[in-house]
Scaffold this active site. Structure first.
Site, PDB file in Angstrom:
ATOM      1  N   GLU A 461       0.791  -1.232   0.000  1.00  0.00           N
ATOM      2  CA  GLU A 461       0.000   0.000   0.000  1.00  0.00           C
ATOM      3  C   GLU A 461       0.827   1.287   0.000  1.00  0.00           C
ATOM      4  O   GLU A 461       0.597   2.175   0.823  1.00  0.00           O
ATOM      5  CB  GLU A 461      -0.957  -0.009   1.194  1.00  0.00           C
ATOM      6  N   GLU A 535      -4.707  -8.708   0.252  1.00  0.00           N
ATOM      7  CA  GLU A 535      -5.292  -8.371   1.550  1.00  0.00           C
ATOM      8  C   GLU A 535      -6.790  -8.186   1.372  1.00  0.00           C
ATOM      9  O   GLU A 535      -7.238  -7.384   0.541  1.00  0.00           O
ATOM     10  CB  GLU A 535      -4.641  -7.109   2.109  1.00  0.00           C
TER      11      GLU A 535
END
Length: 837
Positions: A461, A535
């Site tokens: 991220e 995720e």
């Protein structure tokens, strides 16, 4: 009577209590899975082969807190700006220094978990522990150890190796500054050879500074992984340079072998490298020799060879077969250095249309993301606790883990290798700068022989970098280097936005973090790129709680709550489980973890994302995954049936099951039957009346499992159950103990909150306690703990003397009723000790 398996029970048509098979089975299943836990030295400890020595340095340390601001309270370090010019004059690393008032301890050690909680919003993401520039009194720690080096080691190369320490390390030996490391997860080492006192005592000091973090979650503080002393010849194998790459074709595995030999001597040396391939039983199944080559003085040379193994045993989820390669450097017919490398033979493939394949068979990745801390011990997990945690996840039906968001400890990888669990191995720093590339290279070299690792992750991220031109350049550089070091695996990264940019197009395998609405259109636009859910989920729940209470910071354990960016367990798995082109995914998270408290802040001190809590006690969603990920019949009924003062009120009753049909009863009266639809749950509204709710699950028209929840009485006695009642007397092995209370009928009381005190005697000690309460700020180290919704956990560690550990659990007279005391005995048996320095 014969012990029946679930499948045999289904075939027999005999109904059996699901409570006996499921509800209380996680501990038993984990225990069974851990039956193969190494009883002696671990693979990491056994990696050295004579004449090399690899000695554990975990025992016999001294520790004290320093100070990040005041040199006068930091051993005088930094009082003079020219300190580092005083080579050999660091008195705290000399014989004359008095450490008698320092605390004695063994590694691994995390001092952050010992600190009090502080209500400071700046500490929220790291679990409200007082670390950082604002807290100089608790942010610096000093470690000191004395060890001897025999005179016979003169001429050898002697290095100290840290598997990981948090975070900024300064290392001193015999008054000299040796080196520094500014990373909390990657291993680091220093050659001590020139600074040792041969034939006498040596004084090692490590100053750890946790002022800065690497992540946004609890990271601990201190030397929280193992430390080793490695001794080699001046002509030796390079660290993590040996690799074994298998190419499987039919019943033949071609092994491509390689390593690097370093010469730290003063003259050139001619040598060859020999490989001996051993199967799991220790039988030699292949050998290979390299050509002889000259290695220049103060230089290195690459050696390669090849061999074949006929009818190899494949590493798989069901049978994780492992091989070993003994790699030996020979010169003039003499072995100069050697090491053992563990590896497996298997194939992996990611397909853009068909998903993921292991050994040519389609396998859906049923994974979880996990940080590395645990109740009671913080980041300093004993080796067995890694296996325990893996056993809990495997019992759920999970077949994969992601190392969020850092290079993992070797024992976590070893547990995956030996238990048959796949791994997405992730580096902490997504960067092509020297530090980022060094971390990436260490991770890949260290673990590229592990068959459990199926893919490398370049990071998580990085939303600032991803849409920028730098993002493409950085990820291209990282992937190119990864392929150079390991041409057998693909690379991904966890992408949570910028899906429309060029960044995700650079990945070998697209990694989606959440964004179910994005997956289908992205796949349609990029039909040749394999995809995986790096995720997913981020469902939030509190174990044993069935009504969300924002005052108490509790979230209902029904699968009803998630954050604004995430999904319910049922939502994400319905999506991933029904799309063939998706390789599968990794749920956030397997275990609750300290820090990043979500969905609430203070006084919550850990997240509530976990499928199990901080102790590994299952929440109810555990059984949703077990039903649809596992291969065994599941019938899980919830909630509990203790609802005082709520008679006549409707209670939501849920069932997770993979059977055909379930009928629910209240005090013998049917509440109706429901058919089980794939990847869903069942739900009834039942007006509460004390007594018994019962679920009866059917397969092919026959009742095969039953599950009950009874209204219990008040707590009367304490019950202790260990994951193992026999452990190794090696100074490091642990038993994980479940603590609960029973009513007078011997039934578990699911709402109990009694404070339980503990007394330990014999050949061991208590090293941590917990209860899975995300808001509990009781000490993790004191010998007492309140139950949270009926449960608590104690971790006992053996010393090196065979005998027994006796744990006594009791309650004080006040507050609350005094319960019948419980006693548990753990046998500690003589075992092979790791060689120590």
């Amino acid at each position: 009577m014969k012990n029946l398996t679930r499948r045999e029970l289904l075939r027999s048509g005999v109904a059996v209590s699901a409570t006996s098979l499921v509800a209380g089975s996680s501990l038993a299943r984990a225990r069974a899975l851990l039956a193969d836990y190494p009883q002696g030295a671990s693979a990491e400890a056994m990696s050295a082969v004579a004449p090399r020595e690899r000695l554990l340095m975990d025992f016999g340390w001294k520790f004290t807190l320093g100070n990040g601001n005041d040199p006068g309270r930091d051993l005088g370090f930094g009082a003079d700006q020219s300190d580092f010019s005083k080579s050999g004059d660091f008195k705290f690393a000399t014989e004359k220094f008095d450490d008698s008032k320092w605390r004695a301890l063994d590694l691994p050690h995390d001092w952050a978990v010992e600190l009090p909680f502080v209500d400071d919003p700046s500490l929220q993401s790291h679990g409200y522990k007082p670390l950082g520039r604002k807290y100089p009194e608790t942010t610096v720690g000093w470690y000191r150890r004395t060890f001897e080096i025999p005179a016979s080691d003169r001429g050898r190369r002697v290095s100290i190796e840290f598997d990981g320490a948090f975070r900024d390390a300064l290392v001193f030996l015999n008054g000299y500054f040796i080196g520094r490391n500014n990373n909390g997860y990657a291993p680091f080492s220093f050659d001590l050879s020139d600074f040792l006192n041969y034939g006498g005592k040596n004084y090692l000091v490590v100053r750890m500074d946790a002022s800065f973090g690497d992540g946004w979650f609890y990271e601990g503080a201190g030397i929280y992984r193992h430390v080793w002393l490695t001794k080699t010849d001046s002509l030796h194998l390079g660290q993590w340079e040996s690799y074994v790459r298998s190419d499987l074709k039919g019943n033949l595995a071609a092994l491509n072998l390689g390593t690097v030999v370093q010469n730290e001597g003063t003259k050139a040396e001619t040598c060859r490298v020999r490989w001996q391939i051993l199967d799991a039983a220790g039988k030699t199944v292949a050998t290979a020799d390299s050509a002889s080559q000259q290695v220049p003085a103060d230089g290195s040379t690459t050696f390669t060879a090849s061999t074949k193994v006929t009818n190899p045993s494949l590493w798989s989820l069901e049978t994780p077969a492992l091989y070993s390669a003994i790699v030996t450097v020979e010169s003039d017919g003499k072995a100069r250095d050697a090491e053992r490398v563990s590896f497996g033979v298997r194939t992996v493939a990611f397909d853009a249309d068909k998903g993921f394949f292991l050994n040519g068979k389609s396998v859906k990745i049923q994974g979880t993301c996990n940080h590395q801390d645990h109740a009671g011990v913080g980041a300093a997990l004993p080796d067995h606790l890694q296996w325990y945690r893996m056993g809990v996840l495997k019992d759920m039906g999970s077949n994969a883990v992601r190392t969020s968001h850092n290079m993992p400890t070797p024992e976590w990888v070893e547990a995956c290798d030996q238990l048959g669990v796949m791994m997405m191995c992730e580096t902490r720093l997504m960067s092509s700068n020297p530090e980022g590339m060094a971390q990436l290279e260490k991770m890949i070299k260290r673990y590229r022989n592990s068959p459990s690792i199926i893919i490398w992750s370049m990071g998580n991220e990085e939303w600032i970098m991803m849409p920028q031109p730098q993002g493409v350049r950085v990820i291209d550089e990282m992937i190119a280097r990864s392929h150079e070091l390991d041409p057998t695996r693909l690379c991904t990264a966890a992408v949570n936005q910028s899906f429309e940019t060029h960044f995700p197009e650079q990945l070998d395998v697209m990694g989606f973090n959440y964004g179910l609405k994005v997956c289908d259109p992205w796949h349609k636009a990029h039909p040749k790129t394999p995809c995986v859910g790096t995720e997913t989920a981020s469902t939030v729940s509190t174990r044993g709680i069935y009504e969300t209470d924002k005052i108490r910071n509790w979230v209902s354990a029904y699968d009803l709550n998630h954050t604004s960016w995430s999904e319910l367990a049922e939502e994400w798995w319905k999506f991933y489980g029904t799309r063939e082109w998706l390789a599968g995914g990794f749920a956030w998270t397997g275990f609750d973890y300290r820090g990043e408290p979500t969905p609430y802040g203070w006084p919550s001190i850990n997240s509530q994302f976990g499928i199990v809590d901080m102790c590994g006690f299952p929440k109810d969603n555990f059984y949703y995954y077990k039903a649809w990920w596992g291969k065994e019949p599941v019938l899980h009924l919830f909630p509990h049936w203790n609802w005082e003062q709520r008679e006549g009120e409707p209670i939501s009753v849920w069932v997770h099951s993979n059977l055909d049909e379930v009928e629910l009863f209240l005090n013998g009266q049917s509440q109706g039957k429901q058919k089980v639809e794939p990847l869903t749950h069942l739900e009834w509204k039942v007006k509460y009346a004390p007594g018994v709710i019962e679920a009866r699950g059917s397969k092919a028209g026959k009742i095969v499992l039953t599950e009950k929840r009874e209204t219990t009485g008040m707590p009367e006695s304490i019950k202790l159950t260990a994951d193992r009642t026999e452990i190794n007397a090696n100074g490091q092995d642990v038993a994980v103990v479940r603590v609960e209370v029973l009513d007078k009928e011997g039934r578990h009381v699911p709402t109990a909150d009694n404070e339980i005190s503990f007394k330990v005697s014999g050949e061991g000690s208590l090293i941590g306690v917990g209860n899975g309460d995300p808001n509990c700020q009781e000490s993790d180290k004191e010998p007492k703990r309140s139950l949270f919704n009926g449960l608590a956990q104690v971790i006992l560690q053996a010393n090196k003397t065979p005998g027994s550990i006796v744990l006594e659990a009791y309650t004080e007279q006040w507050p609350g009723p005094k319960l019948t005391t419980a006693t548990l005995t753990i046998t500690t048996k003589k075992s092979q000790l790791r060689p120590e320095a």
